[in-house]
Structure formats: structure tokens, C-alpha cells
Design an enzyme around this catalytic site. Structure first.
Site, PDB file in Angstrom:
ATOM      1  N   GLU A 177      -5.928   8.857  -7.471  1.00 48.28           N
ATOM      2  CA  GLU A 177      -5.522   7.587  -8.073  1.00 48.28           C
ATOM      3  C   GLU A 177      -6.574   7.095  -9.071  1.00 48.28           C
ATOM      4  OE1 GLU A 177      -5.441   8.300  -4.915  1.00 48.28           O
ATOM      5  OE2 GLU A 177      -3.476   7.812  -4.067  1.00 48.28           O
TER       6      GLU A 177
ATOM      7  N   ASP B 106      11.232  16.735   2.527  1.00 54.59           N
ATOM      8  CA  ASP B 106      10.356  15.564   2.535  1.00 54.59           C
ATOM      9  C   ASP B 106      10.154  15.116   1.092  1.00 54.59           C
ATOM     10  OD1 ASP B 106       9.740  14.855   5.113  1.00 54.59           O
ATOM     11  OD2 ASP B 106       8.234  16.420   5.324  1.00 54.59           O
TER      12      ASP B 106
ATOM     13  N   SER C 156     -11.960  -1.514  -3.658  1.00 52.78           N
ATOM     14  CA  SER C 156     -13.158  -0.791  -4.073  1.00 52.78           C
ATOM     15  C   SER C 156     -13.569  -1.315  -5.436  1.00 52.78           C
ATOM     16  CB  SER C 156     -12.887   0.714  -4.137  1.00 52.78           C
ATOM     17  OG  SER C 156     -11.883   0.999  -5.107  1.00 52.78           O
TER      18      SER C 156
END
Length: 666
Positions: free
Chosen positions: A336, A295, A370
Site C-alpha cells: 500500500e 476466492d 503510521s
């Protein structure tokens, strides 16, 4: 270590039980020979060996030690795995926990009273009382009780390194941990359960090698039996004890004694990496892998998209963009948000959280943005489409180059976040799914081993191609679905290849079950763990690379010691047979290249060497032969030169030295 060795010695005697020894036919033959010599000592009249009591005593002692040394190798390998479970139990001791109450006060309780959702304060020198995530602070943590690594690790809130394990120790600073497991469900509980539940099954190659060893044993048994009439024909009478010694020296006792230890040690080495193999088959299969399916997220990349650059739109200064981006991220504790703060700090833009006590606007899936309302100014960051709609609602204009710069970031495999101040768009934050450092070099090592790497990702083909090129994988599949993984596994297996893959979800279970080596993440679903044949206890998908190296090391160790053992038999043959027959058959002097002092000395020297070489090779069997990535032909040549030629030369030297030593006492 002394305790481990002492227990292994006791187990060596317990393993003398014939019912246990029958599982190893080579050593069972040696034990039968030992019992026969013992009977000759106890009842010499029945065997006509009254004048050979001294000789038979020496032979019996050496044969007994040969069997015990071989059992000791297996017992020591088994003991190391049990010792690891015992160490984990000690690490799982009950400790004090400083639980934080709703009013902020600290309540000292036993760690056994903690429940999922509790918040605990852990300070310098404290043992972390349970598994959890850091929600405040950062600390240096000693995880040696779990991983065996002495170097501490730094973990902090809001990063991709927030998970902590009960039983580890905080070395410096303090943290607040939110407990994520109830008693009995912790990392240590699961690891102990899996270690004790793992079964030691013989792998197919080991079974095949065992069959070869049995064939060799039968061949040499026939050789020894037919030697009696041949010797009688030339006027030589061979004693039963000499025939037993000859048989023991010629059959592959060295590899027979170390074979189980090599397999157990391979499982143990995997366990020390925090991976539990459900059987020896899984470890050995890892050594034969031709294709790895990986993955992208969490394996090749960190999984969390981190800030890589600030891209202002036309007419906006980059510093102003960074300052507003920092304000939107002050109260964003996601990886982040933390990465935006760190990148801005690296560019000398720093803001004090306490100085901005405004209205915090949290991220929601509906709004997709946000930020912070401070002194009447609205600061926002979010998806480009969401910010564009937000600006239009407020009567602002979307800069014409916003879409172009956003598309450019997407083409590079990144994610653009737009930043605005009231009704003005300032620019973009370039979030990049960062490729893990060193992963390209590791894939290059796999390529040298002849292993092909395939990356699966749900990203679009362009983004997937960018990540694949940066990581250095051989192939990739973009926009892949769960059914694509099992299809790839089957296609590779249809070409006769061995396939390995990692996974953690229920949708990965079919592919994990189909793969020859399936490693499930311990943090994954029960279905994934039940389908796989290995479980990674600390859920690090990149461990598949180490597991494959360990599997190859296991195969290489078994091959090297088998080569050495068979080469030994060749040398012992030329040491014993000519020395036994040279007096009656002078022509045999041509083969008597070692010039041993007498037939009895030759036999005893070979027997002593046979007994000594097993304990000398135990460390190599447990540690494993050092593996260097190279193709099969190079590996074969290397093994033949080191363990083939060395296996022929070393016995000549060893037996001659023992013979010279016997001259002093014989």
C-alpha cells in the site's frame, strides 16, 4: 531430447513383458498375435507354413513394430515427467551464497548452510541460493528453470512480487533476500517430491473407454473367427497369418496404443504449469467442470489494496495532499505504501528519502496509523476513525465532508485512508482492491465453455457487488464464512454439476475435499494440501483456469483420436475384405473401391498403415488437440468433421499409396 527418446525406446522393449501388456487388452491381443507369428517362423513344420517364411517374417516385423510404437508413446510421455524431475534436481545444485552479517559485511558460504531468517546479497549473474523474500532492491529474474517461461520477471521489495525461488538467476541489478525456508523444505524439494509421488491412475472416462475398446476387440475377434467357415464355404482358405493381420487391423489398435500416453501427457502439461495432479482423475475431472468457486482475494483481485486516487477535503489543494501522503509513506515498505509513492510519482510529486531523516512512526494494530515526525511537524495516515480521534485529541476539527467522501469510497468497493498534518485533515487516499487485468476476458472464455463462476468474499454486499461487476463473474456470495464454501459445493453437486475450487487454509480443507477438483496453494496449510487433489506449487490461484483448459484439452484429445481410430477401422475393413474375396466372389468387386493389386498386398498395406499411423499421431497425443472454447454441440460437429471424416478418408489414401509402393518391390 535425444536422450529422452533413447530411454523411451529402451522402455518400449521392457514393456513387452506380458504382465505389463495385460493392462492394455487391445495391445495384449496384438502381442499375442505377434508371438503366434513368431512361433510359425520358428516352427514352420508344426503349422505347415514352410513356404511362407518370407511373408511371415514381414508380418512379424510389422506387428512387432506396431507394439513397440504403441509402447514408445507411453514411455515417451512417462519420460517427459521424469525428465522434469531430473531438470529440477540439476537446478537444485549447491551454489555459493553471499550471507550478510550483522555488521554489514559479506560472508561467502555454501547455500546448504543457509537457514531461515538469513539475509543474502544476490547480484547480476548470481543464482538465488534459496527461497525467500526480497527486502531491498529490485531485479530482473530468469525463472525458466522452474516455470519453463523464457521471459524474465521483474521483482522488487515492497511490492506484491517479492517472493523468489532458489535455483533461479538474477539477470540484472542486485537484491537482498531474506531466506524463508530451511534446507529440504524449498520449493524445488517439494516440487520434486510431489512429481515423484504423483500416481498415474486411470480416470473413470478412460476406464469406460478401455471397456468399450475391449468390447470392440471381442466383436472383431468373433468376426474374424466366423470369417473362416464363411470363406471355406465359398472355397477360400485363409492362412493363420492373414487372420492375425486382419484382426490387428480391425481392432482399435491406434487409440489402444495412445490411450495411456494421452492421460500421462495431460498430467505432464499440468505439471509444466507448476501444478501437481495427484492422479489422472483430477485432470480429467477438470475437463468436466461446470462451476468454479473462487476466492476474491488473490484470485480475482491482487489482494493488496493499492492507491487509486487522492481525494482532498474542501479547501485543500490536491497537490498538498499528495505531498503529505508521500511523507507518510516514505518509510512504509508495504504494498500500500509503495503504491502511494508510485501514484504520487505519476502525478509528478517526488520526495527524496535521504532528505527526510525524522522519527518514523510504524503502523500498529492498536493505533491503526503510521507516519513521520519531521522538524516538529507530525504527518499521519491511517483509518478514518483513528485519524479523526487523533485530530480531536490535538484540538483540531474534523472536516464535515470527510465522512461523506469516506462513505463514497466504501460504496465503490474501496478503502479510505485519511491523511493529516498536525491537527489538520487534508483528505483521503482511495485504496482499491484492483481486479487483475484480463480476468474479465478469461471469465468470458469460461462462460463460452458453459462454466459458471462464483466469487466468495468476506466483503460487505455492496463492495462484493462492485468487484463482481468489474470482474464479470456470474454470481457472488458476500460476507461468506468457511462453512458457506462447502455448502455451495454441495448445492452445486446436488444439481449434478462438477465443481472446482481453490483454497489455502485449514478452513478451506472440507470444501477442497468435497469439490471434484480442489487446488490447494503450496504456501497453504498441510490440511488444505492433503484435502485437495492438486497442488499449485507457486501459489497462483488463477491457475485453476489453465487447469480446466488442460482438462478439456485432454478429453478433447482422447475423443478426437478415438473418433479417428474407429473411422480408420471402417476404412481398413473396406480395404482388406473386398480385396481378399474378389477373386472367388466377383460380386465383391463393387466394394473393392480401392482396387488394390492383390489380396496379399491389401493385407500388408493395411498392416503397414496400421503400424505407421501410431508414431505419426504420438506428437498430437503428447501435445494435445488445440482447444477452442465452444459449446458441446459445436465441439462434436468439429470433431466429427475433422477426425471422423478425416479418419475415413486418410486410410484410403495411405493404404493406396503403400500398395503402389509395394508394386515396385513385390
Amino acid at each position: 531430447m535425444k536422450q529422452l527418446i533413447g530411454k523411451a525406446l529402451l522402455d518400449s522393449f521392457r514393456k513387452l513383458n506380458p504382465l505389463v501388456m495385460m493392462s492394455n487388452p487391445v495391445l495384449f491381443v496384438v502381442e499375442l498375435g505377434t508371438v503366434l507369428i513368431l512361433l510359425m517362423l520358428l516352427f514352420p513344420k508344426y503349422f505347415g507354413t514352410e513356404d511362407q517364411v518370407g511373408w511371415n517374417t514381414v508380418v512379424f516385423s510389422v506387428l512387432l513394430f506396431t507394439v513397440l510404437f504403441a509402447n514408445f508413446a507411453e514411455a515417451l510421455a512417462e519420460g517427459r515427467g521424469k525428465a522434469q524431475a531430473d531438470t529440477l534436481r540439476r537446478a537444485k545444485r549447491d551454489t555459493e551464497a553471499k550471507r550478510l552479517k550483522s555488521d554489514g559485511s559479506v560472508q561467502v558460504i555454501s547455500s546448504g548452510e543457509l537457514r531461515k531468517g538469513d539475509r543474502v546479497l544476490v547480484e547480476t549473474g548470481d543464482i538465488i541460493p534459496g527461497d525467500g523474500d526480497i527486502i531491498d532492491g529490485l531485479a530482473s529474474i530468469d525463472e525458466s528453470a522452474i516455470t519453463g517461461e523464457s521471459a524474465p520477471v521483474i521483482k522488487r521489495a515492497g511490492s506484491d512480487q517479492t517472493s523468489v525461488t532458489g535455483g533461479t538467476r538474477v539477470i540484472s541489478d542486485s537484491i537482498v533476500v531474506k531466506i524463508t525456508t530451511n534446507p529440504g523444505d524449498s520449493f524445488l524439494d517439494r516440487m520434486i517430491m510431489l512429481i515423484e509421488g504423483a500416481k498415474r491412475q486411470k480416470a473413470p472416462n478412460e476406464i469406460a473407454l478401455n471397456t468399450v475398446l475391449i468390447v470392440f476387440t471381442l466383436i472383431f475377434l468373433i468376426v474374424v473367427v466366423t470369417l473362416v467357415p464363411i470363406a471355406a464355404y465359398v472355397g477360400i482358405e485363409l492362412d493363420i497369418s492373414v487372420l492375425v493381420v486382419l484382426l490387428v487391423c480391425l481392432i482399435p489398435t491406434t487409440i489402444g496404443g495412445l490411450l495411456s500416453a494421452i492421460g500421462i501427457a495431460g498430467m505432464d502439461r499440468v505439471t509444466r504449469f507448476g501444478v501437481i495432479a495427484m492422479s489422472g482423475k483430477a485432470v480429467e475431472a477438470a475437463g468436466d467442470v461446470n462451476t468454479i468457486i473462487l476466492d476474491k482475494t488473490g484470485t480475482i483481485t491482487y489482494g493488496n489494496r493499492l492507491a487509486a486516487d487522492f481525494v482532498p477535503v474542501a479547501g485543500v489543494d490536491q497537490k498538498e495532499l499528495m505531498e503529505v501522503a508521500v511523507l507518510t509513506s516514505l518509510f512504509d515498505d508495504t504494498p500500500e505504501g509503495s503504491s502511494v509513492m508510485m501514484l504520487a510519482q505519476a502525478n509528478h510529486v517526488v520526495c527524496d528519502v535521504k532528505a527526510y531523516e525524522g522519527e518514523i512512526i510504524p503502523f500498529t494494530a492498536e493505533e491503526r496509523m503510521s507516519g513521520l515526525n519531521y522538524k516538529g511537524v507530525h504527518y499521519r495516515k491511517g483509518a478514518v476513525s483513528a485519524i479523526s480521534a487523533y485530530i480531536r485529541e490535538r484540538g483540531g476539527m474534523v472536516p464535515p465532508d470527510l465522512e461523506e467522501k469516506s462513505a463514497r469510497i466504501s460504496l465503490q468497493g474501496g478503502t479510505p485512508l485519511a491523511v493529516c498534518k498536525d491537527s489538520q485533515v487534508l483528505g483521503l487516499i482511495y485504496l482499491k482492491d484492483t481486479v487483475k487485468p484480463g480476468i474479465r476476458e478469461r471469465f468470458e472464455e469460461l462462460r463460452k465453455m458453459g462454466i459458471r463462476t462464483v466469487m466468495c468474499t468476506g466483503d460487505n454486499p455492496l463492495t462484493a457487488a462492485t468487484i463482481a461487476k468489474e470482474a464479470g463473474v456470474d454470481d457472488f456470495i458476500a460476507e461468506s464464512k468457511p462453512e458457506d464454501k462447502i455448502r455451495i459445493v454441495r448445492e452445486e453437486q446436488a444439481q449434478g454439476k462438477m465443481v472446482a475450487m481453490t483454497g489455502d487454509g485449514t478452513n478451506d480443507a472440507p470444501a477442497l475435499a468435497q469439490a471434484d477438483v480442489g487446488i490447494a496453494m503450496n504456501s497453504g496449510t498441510t490440511a488444505a494440501k492433503e484435502a485437495a487433489n492438486m497442488v499449485d506449487l507457486d501459489s497462483d490461484p488463477t491457475k485453476i483456469l489453465q487447469v480446466i483448459s488442460i482438462g478439456k484439452q485432454l478429453l478433447m484429445t482422447r475423443g478426437a483420436l478415438t473418433t479417428f481410430s474407429i473411422a480408420n477401422d471402417f476404412s481398413k475393413y473396406f480395404a482388406i475384405i473386398p480385396a481378399m474375396l474378389v477373386e472367388q466372389v466377383p460380386e465383391m468387386q463393387l466394394l473393392n473401391i480401392m482396387n488394390l493389386q492383390s489380396p496379399s498386398s491389401a493385407v500388408l498395406s493395411a498392416l503397414l498403415f496400421n503400424a505407421i499411423i501410431i508414431p505419426l499421431l504420438i506428437p498430437l497425443a503428447l501435445r494435445g488437440v488445440r482447444y477452442v472454447p465452444m459449446n458441446a454441440n459445436q465441439l462434436l460437429v468439429r470433431n466429427l468433421l475433422i477426425y471422423g471424416v478425416g479418419g475415413i478418408i486418410f486410410p484410403f489414401i495411405g493404404i493406396k499409396l503403400i500398395d503402389m509402393g509395394l508394386q515396385l518391390f513385390w
